[in-house]
Design a protein around this motif. Sequence first.
Motif, PDB file in Angstrom:
ATOM      1  N   VAL A  79      19.598  -0.681  -6.361  1.00 59.38           N
ATOM      2  CA  VAL A  79      20.808   0.139  -6.449  1.00 59.38           C
ATOM      3  C   VAL A  79      20.772   1.170  -5.330  1.00 59.38           C
ATOM      4  O   VAL A  79      19.696   1.602  -4.895  1.00 59.38           O
ATOM      5  CB  VAL A  79      20.924   0.852  -7.817  1.00 59.38           C
ATOM      6  CG1 VAL A  79      21.109  -0.154  -8.928  1.00 59.38           C
ATOM      7  CG2 VAL A  79      19.714   1.730  -8.085  1.00 59.38           C
ATOM      8  N   GLN A  82      21.951   7.729  -5.394  1.00 61.38           N
ATOM      9  CA  GLN A  82      23.176   8.468  -5.679  1.00 61.38           C
ATOM     10  C   GLN A  82      22.938   9.959  -5.810  1.00 61.38           C
ATOM     11  O   GLN A  82      21.830  10.402  -6.142  1.00 61.38           O
ATOM     12  CB  GLN A  82      23.789   7.973  -6.993  1.00 61.38           C
ATOM     13  CG  GLN A  82      24.294   6.549  -6.961  1.00 61.38           C
ATOM     14  CD  GLN A  82      24.867   6.169  -8.304  1.00 61.38           C
ATOM     15  OE1 GLN A  82      24.152   6.035  -9.283  1.00 61.38           O
ATOM     16  NE2 GLN A  82      26.177   6.026  -8.354  1.00 61.38           N
ATOM     17  N   ASP A  86      28.397  11.369  -7.218  1.00 61.40           N
ATOM     18  CA  ASP A  86      28.835  10.014  -6.889  1.00 61.40           C
ATOM     19  C   ASP A  86      29.409   9.322  -8.123  1.00 61.40           C
ATOM     20  O   ASP A  86      28.803   9.327  -9.194  1.00 61.40           O
ATOM     21  CB  ASP A  86      27.667   9.190  -6.342  1.00 61.40           C
ATOM     22  CG  ASP A  86      27.237   9.653  -4.956  1.00 61.40           C
ATOM     23  OD1 ASP A  86      28.051  10.331  -4.307  1.00 61.40           O
ATOM     24  OD2 ASP A  86      26.112   9.349  -4.554  1.00 61.40           O
ATOM     25  N   LEU A  88      30.814   5.977  -7.796  1.00 64.32           N
ATOM     26  CA  LEU A  88      30.631   4.539  -7.621  1.00 64.32           C
ATOM     27  C   LEU A  88      29.143   4.174  -7.626  1.00 64.32           C
ATOM     28  O   LEU A  88      28.339   4.784  -6.924  1.00 64.32           O
ATOM     29  CB  LEU A  88      31.268   4.097  -6.307  1.00 64.32           C
ATOM     30  CG  LEU A  88      31.624   2.607  -6.177  1.00 64.32           C
ATOM     31  CD1 LEU A  88      32.701   2.234  -7.188  1.00 64.32           C
ATOM     32  CD2 LEU A  88      32.088   2.302  -4.764  1.00 64.32           C
ATOM     33  N   VAL A  89      28.788   3.191  -8.433  1.00 63.72           N
ATOM     34  CA  VAL A  89      27.424   2.654  -8.477  1.00 63.72           C
ATOM     35  C   VAL A  89      27.415   1.333  -7.713  1.00 63.72           C
ATOM     36  O   VAL A  89      28.217   0.444  -7.996  1.00 63.72           O
ATOM     37  CB  VAL A  89      26.961   2.421  -9.927  1.00 63.72           C
ATOM     38  CG1 VAL A  89      25.557   1.821  -9.937  1.00 63.72           C
ATOM     39  CG2 VAL A  89      26.991   3.719 -10.712  1.00 63.72           C
ATOM     40  N   GLN A  90      26.516   1.213  -6.755  1.00 66.86           N
ATOM     41  CA  GLN A  90      26.431  -0.004  -5.944  1.00 66.86           C
ATOM     42  C   GLN A  90      25.118  -0.721  -6.241  1.00 66.86           C
ATOM     43  O   GLN A  90      24.045  -0.154  -6.097  1.00 66.86           O
ATOM     44  CB  GLN A  90      26.506   0.348  -4.461  1.00 66.86           C
ATOM     45  CG  GLN A  90      26.488  -0.859  -3.534  1.00 66.86           C
ATOM     46  CD  GLN A  90      26.655  -0.446  -2.085  1.00 66.86           C
ATOM     47  OE1 GLN A  90      27.712   0.005  -1.675  1.00 66.86           O
ATOM     48  NE2 GLN A  90      25.593  -0.583  -1.309  1.00 66.86           N
ATOM     49  N   LYS A  91      25.231  -1.965  -6.653  1.00 68.97           N
ATOM     50  CA  LYS A  91      24.066  -2.750  -7.058  1.00 68.97           C
ATOM     51  C   LYS A  91      24.016  -4.027  -6.226  1.00 68.97           C
ATOM     52  O   LYS A  91      25.045  -4.684  -6.029  1.00 68.97           O
ATOM     53  CB  LYS A  91      24.181  -3.081  -8.549  1.00 68.97           C
ATOM     54  CG  LYS A  91      22.915  -3.557  -9.218  1.00 68.97           C
ATOM     55  CD  LYS A  91      23.121  -3.588 -10.730  1.00 68.97           C
ATOM     56  CE  LYS A  91      21.851  -3.951 -11.457  1.00 68.97           C
ATOM     57  NZ  LYS A  91      22.035  -3.926 -12.932  1.00 68.97           N
ATOM     58  N   THR A  92      22.815  -4.380  -5.746  1.00 67.40           N
ATOM     59  CA  THR A  92      22.680  -5.542  -4.872  1.00 67.40           C
ATOM     60  C   THR A  92      21.527  -6.423  -5.332  1.00 67.40           C
ATOM     61  O   THR A  92      20.438  -5.927  -5.631  1.00 67.40           O
ATOM     62  CB  THR A  92      22.444  -5.118  -3.410  1.00 67.40           C
ATOM     63  OG1 THR A  92      23.465  -4.200  -3.009  1.00 67.40           O
ATOM     64  CG2 THR A  92      22.471  -6.328  -2.483  1.00 67.40           C
ATOM     65  N   LYS A 107      26.439  -8.141  -3.458  1.00 66.91           N
ATOM     66  CA  LYS A 107      26.641  -6.713  -3.687  1.00 66.91           C
ATOM     67  C   LYS A 107      27.834  -6.511  -4.615  1.00 66.91           C
ATOM     68  O   LYS A 107      28.921  -7.034  -4.369  1.00 66.91           O
ATOM     69  CB  LYS A 107      26.880  -5.997  -2.360  1.00 66.91           C
ATOM     70  CG  LYS A 107      27.011  -4.478  -2.474  1.00 66.91           C
ATOM     71  CD  LYS A 107      27.284  -3.848  -1.115  1.00 66.91           C
ATOM     72  CE  LYS A 107      26.118  -4.056  -0.164  1.00 66.91           C
ATOM     73  NZ  LYS A 107      26.353  -3.380   1.143  1.00 66.91           N
ATOM     74  N   SER A 109      29.886  -3.455  -7.152  1.00 64.91           N
ATOM     75  CA  SER A 109      30.048  -2.020  -7.397  1.00 64.91           C
ATOM     76  C   SER A 109      30.876  -1.800  -8.655  1.00 64.91           C
ATOM     77  O   SER A 109      31.723  -2.618  -9.016  1.00 64.91           O
ATOM     78  CB  SER A 109      30.738  -1.343  -6.206  1.00 64.91           C
ATOM     79  OG  SER A 109      29.980  -1.505  -5.020  1.00 64.91           O
ATOM     80  N   TYR A 110      30.610  -0.682  -9.315  1.00 62.67           N
ATOM     81  CA  TYR A 110      31.417  -0.297 -10.471  1.00 62.67           C
ATOM     82  C   TYR A 110      31.402   1.220 -10.598  1.00 62.67           C
ATOM     83  O   TYR A 110      30.510   1.896 -10.080  1.00 62.67           O
ATOM     84  CB  TYR A 110      30.897  -0.952 -11.757  1.00 62.67           C
ATOM     85  CG  TYR A 110      29.483  -0.586 -12.139  1.00 62.67           C
ATOM     86  CD1 TYR A 110      29.222   0.461 -13.011  1.00 62.67           C
ATOM     87  CD2 TYR A 110      28.398  -1.308 -11.630  1.00 62.67           C
ATOM     88  CE1 TYR A 110      27.927   0.797 -13.366  1.00 62.67           C
ATOM     89  CE2 TYR A 110      27.101  -0.982 -11.979  1.00 62.67           C
ATOM     90  CZ  TYR A 110      26.870   0.067 -12.849  1.00 62.67           C
ATOM     91  OH  TYR A 110      25.588   0.395 -13.188  1.00 62.67           O
ATOM     92  N   LYS A 111      32.404   1.750 -11.272  1.00 60.19           N
ATOM     93  CA  LYS A 111      32.495   3.189 -11.463  1.00 60.19           C
ATOM     94  C   LYS A 111      31.606   3.614 -12.627  1.00 60.19           C
ATOM     95  O   LYS A 111      31.583   2.961 -13.668  1.00 60.19           O
ATOM     96  CB  LYS A 111      33.944   3.600 -11.718  1.00 60.19           C
ATOM     97  CG  LYS A 111      34.848   3.414 -10.509  1.00 60.19           C
ATOM     98  CD  LYS A 111      36.271   3.871 -10.812  1.00 60.19           C
ATOM     99  CE  LYS A 111      37.155   3.688  -9.579  1.00 60.19           C
ATOM    100  NZ  LYS A 111      38.556   4.105  -9.852  1.00 60.19           N
TER     101      LYS A 111
END
Length: 335
Positions: A79, A82, A86, A88-92, A107, A109-111
């Motif tokens: 992830v 953050q 922040d 937005l959460v960005q997960k890869t 990749k 993303s979700y709020k």
Amino acid sequence: MKKSTKIILWITGITAIIILPDANLYYQNIILKLDRLPKAYRNYSALADLKDDKYEVVDFFGAEPLLQLNDSTIAIIAVAKQNDNDILVQKTWYKINLRGIVIDSLKLSYKREDDKHFYKTFNSYIVDIGANTYNTWLIDSDTTWKPIKNLQPNKVYDSKEVEKMISADNYVHSAIIQLKNGEELNHLIFFKDKGFHAIFVEENWTKLNDPINKLEVRYESLGKDTVKESSTVKRVYVQKEQWMDTSVWKLSKYTTMWTGGGLGRKRWEGTAYYDLQLPKKTLHFKEEVTIEYPDQYVREPFKYKIYKPNNGDYQILSEGEYFTTYLIRPKLNIK
């Protein structure tokens, strides 16, 4: 006795009263100033900043396990770091081959405060809990989202019925949701008969713990004391840099001790230097540590585990305290 002599004695006595209680403080600071770091360790860097002509280090942040997708491929789930502000959460998800090369990635993303999407890894599937969908990208690189259907949309299962259907191995997720009529129920997702299913469960159903991913790799523990218990990562030197104590005349010292702040504990702060043994050479890095007083026990604020793939060129160090995974691989231009 002359008056001048008395004055000198008084001054000497007062000075002794002031200085002697802090003698150890002055002594430790003098010793630290005289103690120089040996040249052999001056070029050591933090693991994430390590520079080498044969190897490179790639770091990933995240607490999810390393997955063994097949004999030649692992997956690292990371992830983006953050700030508190922040949204937005960005997960890869990264697929990595035996050379340590990222061969594919996904990749998403979700709020943070949004319940429309929330991504979770269940064995070799990526599940969108919020949207009731899943994909098989970890298996076949297909990013198509497939629906998770309710077995019986109009039925509310009781706890006894759920116990017959759900176990620690096939449980995926559950959350309280509010229906259009205002009723609150558990919405439960589970995996059975090679597919995902969802049901409504009475609100007082006891939630299960998240299952262990069946693809999770087994790390080799490096032990509590790397200087004695590991041949892969070995502590070779410790440099004391700062003596952590305050003058007996500083009133805030006692306030901190009385309020349980812990700052009254005498200790050194310093840096430990490590050798990392790899197939082609030994790498070097450093970490901040605490040295206890008076026994000089080195307290390492990290816990490394290592993963060595069969027939692979890379190694992975996982650091559990700071949720960091270090991929250490040969540089791509080195054969």
